[in-house]
Design a protein around this motif. Sequence first.
Motif: not given
Length: 145
Positions: A125-135
Amino acid sequence: MFERILIVCVGNICRSPTAEYLLRHRLGDAGGAQISSAGLGAMAGYPMDSTSLALLREHGVDGEAHRAQQLDSALLRQSDLILAMEKIHVAAMVRMAPEASGKVFLLDRWLDGRDIPDPYRQQRPAYEHVYGLIEQGVNSWLRYL
């Protein structure tokens, strides 16, 4: 406009390569820019973190070829635009190569100017959150590239 874009984080295995490959994917052949990434304390030679790689793959982006590289002042000088994940990364790069200060920005510059946290060794879930911010950050830069 920008021929060489460099994206920077710490280890160069999670955030910066995710942004690098996502930006390459978004720009496609029309972009014409050389996009790369590096780390302030890179795990040089290592592939992308498996969770970061999986998230890219799930979004149709292949980051399999990535190998981490160490940031140095030469990379900073030769880049036209440098995007960092955190304010402390910006400060570290400006100390490393003061002459590059005018081309170092946060990936989140056009949004809230917030830091994008490091998901390394955390749950998915932390990676998914960060992926969203990067996107969001990548998408916000597209109009300027």
